[in-house]
Enzyme design. Structure first.
Site, mmCIF file in Angstrom:
data_model
loop_
_atom_site.group_PDB
_atom_site.id
_atom_site.type_symbol
_atom_site.label_atom_id
_atom_site.label_comp_id
_atom_site.label_asym_id
_atom_site.label_seq_id
_atom_site.Cartn_x
_atom_site.Cartn_y
_atom_site.Cartn_z
ATOM 1 N N LYS A 15 39.452 41.115 34.586
ATOM 2 C CA LYS A 15 40.474 42.124 34.882
ATOM 3 C C LYS A 15 40.871 42.856 33.611
ATOM 4 C CE LYS A 15 44.151 39.914 32.907
ATOM 5 N NZ LYS A 15 44.928 40.441 31.744
ATOM 6 N N GLY A 101 39.697 34.317 25.474
ATOM 7 C CA GLY A 101 40.750 34.714 24.554
ATOM 8 C C GLY A 101 40.829 36.196 24.297
ATOM 9 N N LEU A 104 41.084 39.159 29.262
ATOM 10 C CA LEU A 104 40.319 39.586 30.429
ATOM 11 C C LEU A 104 40.462 38.634 31.617
ATOM 12 C CD1 LEU A 104 37.065 40.702 28.562
ATOM 13 C CD2 LEU A 104 38.868 42.178 29.469
ATOM 14 N N GLY A 105 41.153 37.527 31.437
ATOM 15 C CA GLY A 105 41.474 36.644 32.554
ATOM 16 C C GLY A 105 40.347 35.773 33.058
ATOM 17 N N ASP A 141 48.007 34.616 35.856
ATOM 18 C CA ASP A 141 47.048 35.600 36.355
ATOM 19 C C ASP A 141 46.279 35.126 37.587
ATOM 20 O OD1 ASP A 141 47.782 37.236 34.282
ATOM 21 O OD2 ASP A 141 45.994 36.882 33.072
#
Length: 282
Positions: A15, A101, A104-105, A141
């Site tokens: 994401k 890290g 971007l989930g 998330d």
């Protein structure tokens, strides 16, 4: 990565935070956010094989240095077992393509895919809302990836409403540094008083920004270097708490042209925006 032929692959997309604003902080210390979350076509793949002979959960390739039982995919499977009382087990393999890290989930998406897939494979029959509430306990998330559509996200990640995002392509660049989310949220220079959106639509919220970006650029010269380089191609934005930066384009060709230049220097991805999680319909 080799996986048994009998293992079933399931996609876990990344994401981007197209916009991220911090509007306050709860008494327990959690920050209150408003953000536009957009699914993009960069994927991890989660391979699953149901264990009928016992209820063991086995993660065959845990990340280096992380105990199996602390991995989000393991925890997602275990939580589903506890919630439903299911006596089946599962073998899990992860094929990681989403940088870790980077904001971007990837880990949250992997956990969401495990919940969505095992809910079907184990025939649990839990509704989406229940899976989302379970996912929130794993990470802020995770509910978004279970929600499965581009969303305007509020609170700490638990309030989601669908938002229409025009078809776009993105060039994502990963600086060679890991940004500590904890340190960024604790930074005294981080602003926490953005005004809540009155009309949360893609057009009304623009110009997009990320309230954490200035603090990251100030404290991480590696991110600042990439940011300045990307400014020659457009308006770069940071996703989440970093470290990844991205540029948005209205056409694939524009994105490919920029990607061809940037990828010679930095770790770079050229991906399309998605309107639905690929698990929909599986």
């Amino acid at each position: 990565m080799e996986t048994p032929q009998y293992a079933i692959p399931f996609p876990a997309p990344a994401k981007l935070n197209l916009d991220l604003r911090i509007i306050g902080r709860r008494e327990d210390g959690y920050h209150l956010l408003e953000s536009i979350f957009c699914l993009v076509g960069l994927y991890d793949t989660v391979y699953l094989s149901v264990r009928n002979q016992d209820s063991r959960i086995i993660l065959h390739n845990p990340a280096d240095g992380i105990p199996e039982e602390q991995d989000l995919t393991y925890r997602a499977a275990r939580d589903l077992q506890i919630e439903t009382g299911i006596k089946l087990g599962v073998d899990i393999w992860l094929d990681k393509k989403i940088p870790t890290g980077g904001g971007l989930g990837g880990g949250s998406s992997d956990a969401a895919t495990v919940l969505l897939a095992l809910n079907k494979l184990w025939k649990c029959g839990l509704p989406t809302g229940k899976l989302m509430s379970m996912g929130l306990k794993l990470g802020a998330d995770v509910p978004f990836f279970i929600f499965g559509k581009n969303a305007f996200v509020q609170g700490i990640g638990e309030h989601l409403s669908e938002i229409a995002v025009p078809k776009q392509w993105y060039v994502i660049v990963r600086p060679n540094v890991h940004v500590s989310t904890v340190k960024i949220f604790a930074n005294e220079r981080l602003t926490r008083d953005s005004k809540p959106s009155i009309m949360p639509t893609f057009q009304a919220i623009q110009p997009f920004r990320n309230d954490m970006q200035a603090v990251v650029l100030e404290n991480y010269p590696e991110v600042l270097e990439v940011f300045k380089y990307l400014e020659s191609f457009g308006k770069p934005l940071m996703t989440g708490s970093g470290s990844c930066l991205f540029l948005s384009f209205s056409s694939r060709q524009e994105a490919k042209t920029v990607y061809s230049q940037v990828s010679n220097i930095y770790e770079t991805y050229c991906v399309e925006g998605l309107s639905l999680h690929p698990m929909f319909g599986i």
